[in-house]
Design a protein around this motif. Structure first.
Motif, PDB file in Angstrom:
ATOM      1  N   UNK A   1       0.848  -1.201   0.000  1.00  0.00           N
ATOM      2  CA  UNK A   1       0.000   0.000   0.000  1.00  0.00           C
ATOM      3  C   UNK A   1       0.878   1.243   0.000  1.00  0.00           C
ATOM      4  N   UNK A   2       0.412   2.263  -0.701  1.00  0.00           N
ATOM      5  CA  UNK A   2       1.064   3.571  -0.677  1.00  0.00           C
ATOM      6  C   UNK A   2      -0.061   4.600  -0.600  1.00  0.00           C
ATOM      7  N   UNK A   3      -0.087   5.345   0.503  1.00  0.00           N
ATOM      8  CA  UNK A   3      -1.139   6.343   0.719  1.00  0.00           C
ATOM      9  C   UNK A   3      -0.530   7.735   0.579  1.00  0.00           C
ATOM     10  N   UNK A   4      -1.087   8.512  -0.330  1.00  0.00           N
ATOM     11  CA  UNK A   4      -0.588   9.868  -0.557  1.00  0.00           C
ATOM     12  C   UNK A   4      -1.717  10.741  -1.082  1.00  0.00           C
ATOM     13  N   UNK A   5      -1.480  12.029  -1.113  1.00  0.00           N
ATOM     14  CA  UNK A   5      -2.465  12.976  -1.647  1.00  0.00           C
ATOM     15  C   UNK A   5      -2.490  12.776  -3.152  1.00  0.00           C
ATOM     16  N   UNK A   6      -3.583  12.245  -3.664  1.00  0.00           N
ATOM     17  CA  UNK A   6      -3.609  11.941  -5.095  1.00  0.00           C
ATOM     18  C   UNK A   6      -4.541  12.852  -5.881  1.00  0.00           C
ATOM     19  N   UNK A   7      -4.742  14.068  -5.365  1.00  0.00           N
ATOM     20  CA  UNK A   7      -5.510  15.085  -6.100  1.00  0.00           C
ATOM     21  C   UNK A   7      -4.679  16.363  -6.158  1.00  0.00           C
ATOM     22  N   UNK A   8      -4.950  17.173  -7.151  1.00  0.00           N
ATOM     23  CA  UNK A   8      -4.238  18.445  -7.282  1.00  0.00           C
ATOM     24  C   UNK A   8      -4.761  19.463  -6.273  1.00  0.00           C
ATOM     25  N   UNK A   9      -3.871  20.239  -5.705  1.00  0.00           N
ATOM     26  CA  UNK A   9      -4.231  21.341  -4.810  1.00  0.00           C
ATOM     27  C   UNK A   9      -3.414  22.558  -5.242  1.00  0.00           C
ATOM     28  N   UNK A  10      -3.605  23.666  -4.546  1.00  0.00           N
ATOM     29  CA  UNK A  10      -2.829  24.865  -4.879  1.00  0.00           C
ATOM     30  C   UNK A  10      -1.335  24.648  -4.617  1.00  0.00           C
ATOM     31  N   UNK A  11      -1.008  23.637  -3.790  1.00  0.00           N
ATOM     32  CA  UNK A  11       0.393  23.335  -3.500  1.00  0.00           C
ATOM     33  C   UNK A  11       0.995  22.352  -4.502  1.00  0.00           C
ATOM     34  N   UNK A  12       0.174  21.821  -5.413  1.00  0.00           N
ATOM     35  CA  UNK A  12       0.667  20.866  -6.402  1.00  0.00           C
ATOM     36  C   UNK A  12       0.071  19.488  -6.184  1.00  0.00           C
ATOM     37  N   UNK A  13       0.519  18.540  -6.972  1.00  0.00           N
ATOM     38  CA  UNK A  13       0.032  17.172  -6.877  1.00  0.00           C
ATOM     39  C   UNK A  13       0.835  16.415  -5.825  1.00  0.00           C
ATOM     40  N   UNK A  14       0.199  15.492  -5.157  1.00  0.00           N
ATOM     41  CA  UNK A  14       0.821  14.769  -4.053  1.00  0.00           C
ATOM     42  C   UNK A  14       2.026  13.937  -4.408  1.00  0.00           C
ATOM     43  N   UNK A  15       2.149  13.515  -5.676  1.00  0.00           N
ATOM     44  CA  UNK A  15       3.308  12.708  -6.036  1.00  0.00           C
ATOM     45  C   UNK A  15       4.611  13.501  -5.887  1.00  0.00           C
ATOM     46  N   UNK A  16       4.519  14.797  -5.873  1.00  0.00           N
ATOM     47  CA  UNK A  16       5.704  15.654  -5.707  1.00  0.00           C
ATOM     48  C   UNK A  16       6.411  15.356  -4.383  1.00  0.00           C
ATOM     49  N   UNK A  17       5.639  14.940  -3.375  1.00  0.00           N
ATOM     50  CA  UNK A  17       6.201  14.743  -2.039  1.00  0.00           C
ATOM     51  C   UNK A  17       6.508  13.273  -1.720  1.00  0.00           C
ATOM     52  N   UNK A  18       6.232  12.362  -2.656  1.00  0.00           N
ATOM     53  CA  UNK A  18       6.512  10.953  -2.395  1.00  0.00           C
ATOM     54  C   UNK A  18       7.987  10.659  -2.095  1.00  0.00           C
ATOM     55  N   UNK A  19       8.952  11.385  -2.671  1.00  0.00           N
ATOM     56  CA  UNK A  19      10.347  11.120  -2.315  1.00  0.00           C
ATOM     57  C   UNK A  19      10.651  11.328  -0.824  1.00  0.00           C
ATOM     58  N   UNK A  20       9.743  11.979  -0.077  1.00  0.00           N
ATOM     59  CA  UNK A  20       9.937  12.117   1.365  1.00  0.00           C
ATOM     60  C   UNK A  20       9.838  10.763   2.077  1.00  0.00           C
ATOM     61  N   UNK A  21       9.221   9.777   1.429  1.00  0.00           N
ATOM     62  CA  UNK A  21       9.246   8.396   1.926  1.00  0.00           C
ATOM     63  C   UNK A  21      10.564   7.803   1.413  1.00  0.00           C
ATOM     64  N   UNK A  22      11.662   8.207   2.027  1.00  0.00           N
ATOM     65  CA  UNK A  22      13.010   8.020   1.481  1.00  0.00           C
ATOM     66  C   UNK A  22      13.383   6.571   1.168  1.00  0.00           C
ATOM     67  N   UNK A  23      13.199   5.683   2.142  1.00  0.00           N
ATOM     68  CA  UNK A  23      13.597   4.293   1.920  1.00  0.00           C
ATOM     69  C   UNK A  23      12.761   3.654   0.818  1.00  0.00           C
ATOM     70  N   UNK A  24      11.439   3.819   0.897  1.00  0.00           N
ATOM     71  CA  UNK A  24      10.550   3.247  -0.127  1.00  0.00           C
ATOM     72  C   UNK A  24      10.872   3.847  -1.498  1.00  0.00           C
TER      73      UNK A  24
END
Length: 175
Positions: free
Chosen positions: A61-84
């Protein structure tokens, strides 16, 4: 004169052929704690299986913000899950059907998998580690691991306790 073949024998044998190859089940419970902070954001969470070699063997499972917001799309922050991200995420084409989903609220989240599910069917017999990683905007990161053996010959269970971004993570595997 025709000869009859007992049908009961045919049915009895066909029942043996329908037994699933892997009847094992895996249940993962991930507690997302309620934090009393000024600016709260739901954590991004990756739940995956690591082989004995330390490489990602399966994404559960991978849970993240998967909708666009004024801050951008959630995939932008997936690298913060560093090991994964290093072991699996950066090579994936997201979203992954049956694996990725939206962030989850505080509370206990339960994931159930049958042995024949796409997430577990590719696991060869051996030693593995369940890995749960969480990262939160304006928050921290946390990584918990629970070792297990696949396929299960007896019931296995394990727990790991988080300190900040995760609460209790538990794993139960039944043959």
């Amino acid at each position: 004169m025709t000869k009859t073949v007992p049908i009961t024998l045919t049915f009895a044998l066909s029942g043996l052929l329908t037994v699933p190859a892997s009847a094992a089940t895996m249940q993962v419970k991930v507690e997302i704690p309620k934090l009393n902070v000024a600016e709260y954001h739901r954590p991004y969470v990756a739940v995956y299986v690591e082989g004995a070699d330390g490489k990602a063997a399966s994404n559960l499972a991978v849970w993240y913000q998967n909708t666009d917001t004024k801050e951008g799309h959630g995939t932008k922050w997936l690298p913060d899950l560093r090991q994964w991200w290093r072991k699996s995420g950066r090579s994936l084409d997201l979203p992954i059907d049956g694996v990725t989903g939206p962030t989850r609220p505080a509370g206990v989240q339960t994931l159930d998998f049958a042995g024949g599910s796409p997430q577990l069917s590719g696991l060869a017999p051996g030693s593995y580690t369940l890995v749960v990683e969480a990262a939160r905007e304006v928050g921290g990161r946390e990584l918990l691991k629970i070792p297990f053996t696949w396929p299960a010959t007896a019931t296995q269970s394990g727990k790991a306790q988080g300190a900040s971004e995760l609460g209790t993570v538990s794993l139960t595997i039944k043959p």
